[in-house]
Design an enzyme around this catalytic site. Structure first.
Site, PDB file in Angstrom:
ATOM      1  N   HIS A   1       0.826  -1.218   0.000  1.00  0.00           N
ATOM      2  CA  HIS A   1       0.000   0.000   0.000  1.00  0.00           C
ATOM      3  C   HIS A   1       0.856   1.263   0.000  1.00  0.00           C
ATOM      4  CE1 HIS A   1      -3.995  -1.868   0.350  1.00  0.00           C
ATOM      5  NE2 HIS A   1      -3.358  -2.823   1.027  1.00  0.00           N
TER       6      HIS A   1
ATOM      7  N   ASP B   1      -1.714  -5.183  -4.465  1.00  0.00           N
ATOM      8  CA  ASP B   1      -1.778  -3.972  -3.642  1.00  0.00           C
ATOM      9  C   ASP B   1      -0.382  -3.479  -3.278  1.00  0.00           C
ATOM     10  OD1 ASP B   1      -4.489  -3.774  -3.830  1.00  0.00           O
ATOM     11  OD2 ASP B   1      -4.928  -4.269  -1.747  1.00  0.00           O
TER      12      ASP B   1
ATOM     13  N   ASN C   1      -6.874  -5.108  -5.630  1.00  0.00           N
ATOM     14  CA  ASN C   1      -8.009  -4.220  -5.878  1.00  0.00           C
ATOM     15  C   ASN C   1      -7.608  -2.751  -5.835  1.00  0.00           C
ATOM     16  OD1 ASN C   1      -7.711  -5.023  -3.029  1.00  0.00           O
ATOM     17  ND2 ASN C   1      -9.369  -3.585  -2.625  1.00  0.00           N
ATOM     18  N   HIS C   2      -6.532  -2.400  -5.116  1.00  0.00           N
ATOM     19  CA  HIS C   2      -6.076  -1.008  -5.081  1.00  0.00           C
ATOM     20  C   HIS C   2      -5.240  -0.653  -6.298  1.00  0.00           C
ATOM     21  CE1 HIS C   2      -7.163   0.370  -0.913  1.00  0.00           C
ATOM     22  NE2 HIS C   2      -7.363  -0.934  -0.799  1.00  0.00           N
TER      23      HIS C   2
ATOM     24  N   HIS D   1      -4.991  -8.674   5.300  1.00  0.00           N
ATOM     25  CA  HIS D   1      -3.812  -8.037   5.872  1.00  0.00           C
ATOM     26  C   HIS D   1      -3.215  -8.801   7.045  1.00  0.00           C
ATOM     27  CE1 HIS D   1      -4.342  -3.723   4.091  1.00  0.00           C
ATOM     28  NE2 HIS D   1      -4.405  -4.686   3.182  1.00  0.00           N
TER      29      HIS D   1
END
Length: 392
Positions: free
Chosen positions: A10, A49, A84-85, A196
């Protein structure tokens, strides 16, 4: 033969809208890269991600480029899928992976087009299959990919699948896209992203051929391992509990053993910023204990504090937090009052609080926040669609 399984960095995420937390995200990722270079695995698989958003800020993109260039210099290739990010929000927007792929050439392999790659070393071959994140509405396409991957992998002994999905019963995320039996069969290691927390399980996903061999030879047990390596930093405070128990970092997997099983997977841990949670400051003694705990930190290691406090101690605790905490969120302890509605943010309230609320509830942050903003704009068509197709 060893490989690293890493996921959910992230890069670019600014927890509580703080520069320091964005830097923590980069530092955690870079610590992982340094550890990987020290270990010198044969390759790295990344379960998605890498970025917080599909249009990452310059610092996030620069961090990824420099890190993967280091791996390239050490001849360590990377196999990566979109989480998905990472997936572009519109077809007209390109993936940030295109920039990385252009710079790293054959040292970075993606799975948007071709769904599998073969890693070769010393006359040994490893089949690596993968498919990008698919929402619930697009699982049919994902299952088609899995059928292809399973078919193409049949002639290989060592096989890895990379996926970025939530699977029923394997996490506390209330929504899920897959059942474990939806995964292609016969793979040694299933490398998951999206969840996570660290999860490592043995599963029975043998191919039909192996099941037949097992029936003919009881000693031929085989073993498939399903693993989520987790995020490399704490993206919401609830993850801190798992961090204290399971650590953060990545997995190191030795796939060369004939009797491959869960014991062939090792945790490689890094240090993350501390959180102080699950405390209630009800009296002066609790207050003093917290002061003593905070005195163990310096200006660069200030923790994040999220706790309850008696109303009469709120003013004193606020002053302490301003000096000793990087960020704090306090809730008033009062009987018969929903403390969840009493949260007081010491810093300015921003969209980040809403995003963390969605993360804690395990919702798709980008999707729900997008709906929220559209609703604020007075989108009557959106309201009618939700009312007609989801509420009724």
């Amino acid at each position: 033969m060893q490989f690293v399984h890493i996921s959910d960095n992230h890069l670019g995420y600014r927890q509580y809208n703080l520069d320091e937390r964005e830097k923590d995200i980069y530092n955690a990722f870079n610590m992982c890269i340094d550890e990987i270079i020290d270990i010198k695995p044969d390759f790295v698989i990344h379960s998605g991600d890498l970025f917080e958003q599909s249009t990452p800020p310059i610092n996030a993109l620069y961090t990824a480029i420099k890190a993967f260039e280091k791996l390239k210099e050490c001849n360590i290739p990377v196999y990566i899928i979109h989480g998905n990010h990472d997936v572009p929000s519109r077809i007209t927007k390109g993936s940030p992976y295109l920039i990385l792929k252009n710079m790293l050439k054959d040292k970075l392999r993606t799975f948007t087009g071709k769904k599998y790659h073969i890693f070769k070393k010393n006359n040994k071959e490893i089949f690596i299959g993968g498919s990008d994140y698919a929402s619930i509405g697009k699982t049919t396409e994902l299952f088609d990919d899995y059928k292809l991957i399973e078919q193409e992998s049949k002639n290989y002994k060592n096989k890895i699948l990379i996926f970025h999905q939530s699977i029923y019963s394997y996490s506390d995320i209330p929504t899920y896209e897959l059942q474990v039996n939806n995964l292609p069969r016969g793979f040694n290691y299933y490398a998951g992203g999206h969840i996570h927390k660290r999860i490592l399980k043995t599963v029975d996903l043998q191919s039909k051929e192996n099941n037949n061999n097992k029936n003919n030879n009881p000693d031929n047990n085989g073993s498939q391992v399903l693993g989520w390596s987790g995020s490399t930093e704490i993206t919401d405070y609830d993850e801190y509990r798992d961090y204290k128990k399971e650590g953060k970092g990545f997995y190191l997997v030795d796939i060369s053993k004939n009797d491959f099983d869960i014991s062939c997977v090792d945790k490689i841990n890094i240090k993350c910023r501390d959180f102080i949670i699950d405390k209630e400051i009800k009296n002066e003694n609790d207050f003093e204990n917290l002061v003593n705990e905070l005195n163990n930190y310096n200006d660069t290691t200030k923790p994040i504090v999220i706790c309850g406090v008696a109303r009469e101690l709120l003013g004193s605790l606020r002053e302490l937090m301003n000096k000793k905490a990087l960020y704090s969120r306090l809730s008033i302890i009062e009987e018969d009052i929903d403390t969840a509605s009493m949260f007081l943010d010491i810093n300015n309230k921003t969209d980040e609080m809403f995003r963390e609320f969605l993360r804690n509830k395990k919702y798709d942050v980008e999707f729900v926040q997008g709906l929220y903003y559209e609703a604020l704009k007075g989108d009557n068509e959106l309201y009618d669609y939700i009312n007609n197709y989801y509420i009724k």
